[in-house]
Every structure is written in structure tokens, then in C-alpha cells.
Design a protein around this motif. Structure first.
Motif, PDB file in Angstrom:
ATOM      1  N   CYS A   1       0.094   3.360   3.671  1.00  0.00           N
ATOM      2  CA  CYS A   1       0.643   2.936   4.962  1.00  0.00           C
ATOM      3  C   CYS A   1       1.880   2.058   4.814  1.00  0.00           C
ATOM      4  O   CYS A   1       2.544   1.764   5.805  1.00  0.00           O
TER       5      CYS A   1
ATOM      6  N   CYS B   1      -6.830   2.662   3.899  1.00  0.00           N
ATOM      7  CA  CYS B   1      -6.309   3.943   3.419  1.00  0.00           C
ATOM      8  C   CYS B   1      -7.222   4.538   2.350  1.00  0.00           C
ATOM      9  O   CYS B   1      -7.325   5.760   2.241  1.00  0.00           O
TER      10      CYS B   1
ATOM     11  N   CYS C   1      -4.707   0.364   0.295  1.00  0.00           N
ATOM     12  CA  CYS C   1      -5.485  -0.716   0.882  1.00  0.00           C
ATOM     13  C   CYS C   1      -6.873  -0.168   1.217  1.00  0.00           C
ATOM     14  O   CYS C   1      -7.107   1.040   1.138  1.00  0.00           O
TER      15      CYS C   1
ATOM     16  N   CYS D   1       0.861  -1.178   0.000  1.00  0.00           N
ATOM     17  CA  CYS D   1       0.000   0.000   0.000  1.00  0.00           C
ATOM     18  C   CYS D   1       0.902   1.235   0.000  1.00  0.00           C
ATOM     19  O   CYS D   1       1.836   1.316   0.798  1.00  0.00           O
TER      20      CYS D   1
END
Ligand SMILES: [Zn+2]
Length: 90
Positions: free
Chosen positions: A32, A55, A52, A29
Motif C-alpha cells: 500500500c 496487506c 504491513c 509497505c
């Protein structure tokens, strides 16, 4: 992993190399930095990379695309030969 005398150097080198190759193919991702799990839904945002699900909820724009994370063997282990469009239920 702790190096021991029981594991020959060549075997250890091969193991490290294969683990490095697997790690290089894992999707991450861009929000993050987490390694994405197989089967997880990933969202692509224009100019912002992939996110993801956690997020993606924080993004202001709608995702341009999404896909499911597959294993590194996807496309190699099982190959789809039947590419006919799915029939609609009457
Ligand atoms: Zn994320």
C-alpha cells in the motif's frame, strides 16, 4: 512548512536536510506504500517485498520472515551487550 523571515536560511536548510534523511530511513509497505509505524509488525514475502499486517492478510503465500519496525536510532541509542541466550523457566 512556510518559510518566514524569522527562520534564517541556513537553519531552514539544515532542518530540511535532516527531515529528508529521516524520511529516507522510514520503512514502507510495498503493498500500500504506507510508511510503517514504530512497533508495527512487518512481513517479508519472497519476491514480493515487505507488507504491513493489513496487506499481509491478502497474500496467498506465507511470509518468509517478519520483524518489528524500530526507530532510526535503533542500534545507536541503546546497545545490547548481553547476548547470552534467555534462560528457560523451570
Ligand atoms: Zn500495506
Amino acid at each position: 512548512m512556510q518559510e518566514t523571515n524569522e527562520m534564517p536560511a541556513l537553519e531552514l536548510a539544515l532542518l530540511r536536510r535532516s527531515l529528508g534523511e529521516i524520511a529516507g530511513r522510514v520503512e514502507h509497505c510495498d503493498g500500500c506504500g504506507r510508511a510503517l509505524l514504530i512497533g508495527e509488525r512487518v512481513y517479508e514475502f519472497e519476491g514480493r517485498g515487505r507488507r504491513c499486517a493489513l496487506c499481509a492478510d491478502r497474500e496467498r503465500q506465507a511470509p518468509a520472515d517478519s520483524h518489528t519496525v524500530h526507530t532510526a536510532a535503533h542500534g545507536h541509542s541503546i546497545r545490547l551487550l548481553d547476548r547470552r541466550p534467555a534462560k528457560r523457566a523451570a
